[in-house]
Design an enzyme around this catalytic site. Structure first.
Site, PDB file in Angstrom:
ATOM      1  N   ALA A 174      17.077  -2.568  50.565  1.00  0.00           N
ATOM      2  CA  ALA A 174      16.701  -1.516  49.610  1.00  0.00           C
ATOM      3  C   ALA A 174      16.006  -0.285  50.175  1.00  0.00           C
ATOM      4  O   ALA A 174      16.034   0.777  49.555  1.00  0.00           O
ATOM      5  CB  ALA A 174      15.818  -2.114  48.522  1.00  0.00           C
ATOM      6  N   ALA A 175      15.332  -0.379  51.331  1.00  0.00           N
ATOM      7  CA  ALA A 175      14.535   0.768  51.804  1.00  0.00           C
ATOM      8  C   ALA A 175      15.442   1.876  52.339  1.00  0.00           C
ATOM      9  O   ALA A 175      16.470   1.580  52.939  1.00  0.00           O
ATOM     10  CB  ALA A 175      13.581   0.310  52.895  1.00  0.00           C
ATOM     11  N   PRO A 176      15.085   3.139  52.104  1.00  0.00           N
ATOM     12  CA  PRO A 176      13.845   3.629  51.505  1.00  0.00           C
ATOM     13  C   PRO A 176      13.835   3.666  49.973  1.00  0.00           C
ATOM     14  O   PRO A 176      12.813   4.042  49.398  1.00  0.00           O
ATOM     15  CB  PRO A 176      13.745   5.053  52.077  1.00  0.00           C
ATOM     16  N   GLY A 177      14.924   3.304  49.310  1.00  0.00           N
ATOM     17  CA  GLY A 177      14.838   3.194  47.858  1.00  0.00           C
ATOM     18  C   GLY A 177      15.802   4.068  47.072  1.00  0.00           C
ATOM     19  O   GLY A 177      15.705   4.129  45.850  1.00  0.00           O
ATOM     20  N   GLY A 178      16.741   4.711  47.742  1.00  0.00           N
ATOM     21  CA  GLY A 178      17.692   5.572  47.022  1.00  0.00           C
ATOM     22  C   GLY A 178      18.485   4.791  45.981  1.00  0.00           C
ATOM     23  O   GLY A 178      18.531   5.165  44.806  1.00  0.00           O
ATOM     24  N   ARG A 224       9.631  -0.385  56.760  1.00  0.00           N
ATOM     25  CA  ARG A 224      10.418   0.239  55.703  1.00  0.00           C
ATOM     26  C   ARG A 224       9.993  -0.250  54.320  1.00  0.00           C
ATOM     27  O   ARG A 224      10.210   0.422  53.316  1.00  0.00           O
ATOM     28  CB  ARG A 224      11.912   0.024  55.970  1.00  0.00           C
ATOM     29  N   CYS A 270      27.586   3.490  55.017  1.00  0.00           N
ATOM     30  CA  CYS A 270      27.848   4.901  55.310  1.00  0.00           C
ATOM     31  C   CYS A 270      28.625   4.980  56.631  1.00  0.00           C
ATOM     32  O   CYS A 270      28.272   5.743  57.518  1.00  0.00           O
ATOM     33  CB  CYS A 270      26.553   5.699  55.335  1.00  0.00           C
TER      34      CYS A 270
HETATM   35  N1  SAM Z   1      19.761   1.068  50.149  1.00  0.00           N
HETATM   36  C1  SAM Z   1      18.913   1.979  50.867  1.00  0.00           C
HETATM   37  C2  SAM Z   1      18.834   3.282  50.120  1.00  0.00           C
HETATM   38  O1  SAM Z   1      19.741   3.602  49.346  1.00  0.00           O
HETATM   39  O2  SAM Z   1      17.829   4.000  50.270  1.00  0.00           O
HETATM   40  C3  SAM Z   1      19.385   2.171  52.281  1.00  0.00           C
HETATM   41  C4  SAM Z   1      19.554   0.859  53.000  1.00  0.00           C
HETATM   42  S1  SAM Z   1      19.920   1.005  54.705  1.00  0.00           S
HETATM   43  C5  SAM Z   1      21.552   1.510  54.679  1.00  0.00           C
HETATM   44  C6  SAM Z   1      20.018  -0.649  55.175  1.00  0.00           C
HETATM   45  C7  SAM Z   1      18.727  -1.443  55.119  1.00  0.00           C
HETATM   46  O3  SAM Z   1      19.001  -2.785  55.552  1.00  0.00           O
HETATM   47  C8  SAM Z   1      17.646  -0.919  56.029  1.00  0.00           C
HETATM   48  O4  SAM Z   1      16.478  -0.619  55.290  1.00  0.00           O
HETATM   49  C9  SAM Z   1      17.393  -2.040  57.012  1.00  0.00           C
HETATM   50  O5  SAM Z   1      16.027  -2.210  57.353  1.00  0.00           O
HETATM   51  C10 SAM Z   1      17.899  -3.261  56.272  1.00  0.00           C
HETATM   52  N2  SAM Z   1      18.317  -4.334  57.209  1.00  0.00           N
HETATM   53  C11 SAM Z   1      18.279  -4.296  58.558  1.00  0.00           C
HETATM   54  N3  SAM Z   1      18.722  -5.463  59.049  1.00  0.00           N
HETATM   55  C12 SAM Z   1      19.023  -6.244  58.023  1.00  0.00           C
HETATM   56  C13 SAM Z   1      19.509  -7.555  57.902  1.00  0.00           C
HETATM   57  N4  SAM Z   1      19.786  -8.294  58.973  1.00  0.00           N
HETATM   58  N5  SAM Z   1      19.710  -8.052  56.671  1.00  0.00           N
HETATM   59  C14 SAM Z   1      19.429  -7.302  55.581  1.00  0.00           C
HETATM   60  N6  SAM Z   1      18.976  -6.042  55.640  1.00  0.00           N
HETATM   61  C15 SAM Z   1      18.774  -5.519  56.837  1.00  0.00           C
END
Ligand code: SAM
Length: 464
Positions: free
Chosen positions: A119-123, A147, A239
């Site tokens: 979920a981070a940063p929360g968009g 995060r 993305c």
């Molecule tokens: N959904 C967020 C938004 O819209 O702001 C962006 C998410 S970003 C694409 C992917 C997230 O997955 C990151 O915050 C990252 O820390 C987390 N992540 C990293 N490794 C992961 C893992 N093994 N399993 C699940 N999440 C993971």
């Protein structure tokens, strides 16, 4: 991202690993030249308004998102109090397609239990929370500790009720089989679609990263699938344009019995429908859409979906819940020295979540215990469910609001008790009366640190 989103740069083609273009040329043919040109351009700037707090700017709309708007230039967001008050979220436009995927799930008018796994940063979480039925519960989860802090800040500022923030690895979902109705997996990915916005994405890309991300995504999807109720839906997005990170992941869900839900689009948007590997999914390319690279699909688990039953279970009610509008039957949850509030009808589910996941914030932040007494939590000032009639209001103009957000006290006469600082009628934070001044209770970690805007002010703040 919501806060601290000021960086601007576009790449030079020399910064991008040539094998990236070779791989894409194999799929897109001569079209890859148009894409390469688009990657050298400046990204459009877009925001998504929080309709619970602010009607939004008068600006060109993002056609696939009700509250999405393009701005003509990128302003100095940091110097806009409305950003800090959670009135909008700075988000690139393609990822707002979540709205179409969510509507296609059929859950828009149902009371459901939803999980945003990455979920981070929360968009996506702030967007999903605005789209869900108000009585639905959103669990917003992030594995990365650093995060989690920014996720919490952005969700607290968004101010919506019925949000539980957790910090667990996808494997922990094993303890919640067939639990959620909707799971959004916005997976960590090789980030190709972010090349023109993010120099780090360009620098870190290589073919091995693509394979590593595909393995991580499969693991997240495996556990999400097991934690999904029959008839429930996974919305999956990345993305990147890699097939192994996108359609191949959805094809695997179909092997588990899942069915792709076709997400409706309008031809004028420029979004491309992908039917590779028998999947029905959407792709965004920056030479076709006004946004970054993106992939999104929705897959339904087999079985008949039934509505969640409400289970108030055992729950407490502490007096600070009276600071909230009584639209819900609030239950309070104590975590250390903090008190949170959630709709009591979710208490049973919340107990299960607390037993299995690392819960960081179980609902609306309500109160903090100081010297044996409950005083309003710093994030309660930003909650949409706050009933402000319990507090003196101190309206701040633009200069006062910026000074407040920098952590300064405000001069006053006969200032007493706790008061709610507002800007343009929106709750911002608390003030503590000290006679000839209002002491500042804006959290130190949220303060504006830079002194001078490096871009024009946002258009809607000029006159105030
Ligand atoms: N959904 C967020 C938004 O819209 O702001 C962006 C998410 S970003 C694409 C992917 C997230 O997955 C990151 O915050 C990252 O820390 C987390 N992540 C990293 N490794 C992961 C893992 N093994 N399993 C699940 N999440 C993971």
């Amino acid at each position: 991202m919501g806060r601290n989103a000021q960086r601007r740069s576009s790449p030079t083609s020399a910064e991008i690993d040539p094998s990236f273009f070779d791989r894409l040329r194999a799929r897109l043919g001569a079209e890859v030249d148009g894409l390469a040109d688009a990657l050298l351009a400046i990204s459009p700037t877009s925001i998504r308004g929080n309709e619970a707090k602010w009607p939004g700017p008068e600006a060109a709309r993002v056609p696939w998102c009700t509250n999405g708007a393009y701005l003509p230039e990128r302003p100095a967001f940091t110097f806009d109090p409305l950003l800090h008050a959670g009135c909008y979220y700075v988000q690139e436009a393609s990822s707002m397609l979540l709205e179409q995927a969510f509507r296609a799930s059929g859950f828009a008018h149902e009371r459901i239990l939803a999980l945003d796994l990455c979920a981070a940063p929360g968009g996506k979480s702030t967007h999903l929370r605005s789209l869900l039925h108000a009585d639905s519960l959103l669990v917003s989860n992030e594995i990365d500790r650093k995060r989690q802090v920014i996720l919490q800040e952005n969700l607290w500022k968004w101010g919506a009720a019925n949000v539980v923030i957790t910090g667990s690895a996808p494997t922990q979902l094993q303890r919640l089989p067939e639990f959620f109705d909707l799971i959004v997996v916005d997976a960590p990915c090789s980030g190709e679609g972010m090349f023109r916005k993010d120099p780090f994405a360009r620098a870190q890309w290589n073919e091995r990263l693509v394979d590593q991300c595909a393995a991580m995504q499969r693991n997240a999807l495996l556990h999400a699938w097991e934690s999904l109720r029959p008839g429930g839906v996974i919305v999956y997005s990345t993305c990147t344009w890699e097939i192994s990170e996108n359609e191949a992941q959805m094809a695997w869900l179909m092997e588990q019995g899942g069915t792709c839900i076709s997400i409706p689009i309008d031809a004028s948007w420029g979004v491309v429908r992908s039917e590779r590997l028998g999947v029905d999914a959407l792709r965004c390319y920056p030479h076709h859409v006004k946004g970054e690279g993106f992939f999104i699909a929705a897959v339904r688990k087999p079985g008949e979906w039934t509505a969640q039953y409400s289970n108030a279970g055992a729950h407490s009610y502490y007096a600070p819940a009276k600071w909230l509008h009584p639209r819900s039957s609030w239950a309070t949850v104590e975590v250390g020295e903090e008190l949170f509030a959630t709709d009591a009808t979710w208490s049973g589910a919340l107990n299960d979540i607390q037993r299995t996941l690392n819960v960081i914030s179980p609902g609306v932040p309500l109160a903090e215990r100081k010297a044996g007494e409950w005083r309003p939590h710093h994030a309660l000032a930003l909650a949409s469910d706050l009933d402000p009639s319990h507090f003196t209001r101190v309206p701040l103009n633009m200069d006062e609001a910026l000074s407040y957000l920098r952590g300064n006290a405000l001069t006053a006469s006969n200032a007493q008790g706790i008061a709610l600082a507002t800007h343009r009628n929106v709750g911002l934070g608390w003030l503590q009366g000290a006679g000839n001044r209002w002491n500042n209770r804006w959290p130190a970690g949220w303060r504006i640190r830079s002194q001078h805007p490096n871009a024009p002010h946002v258009s809607w703040s000029q006159a105030h």
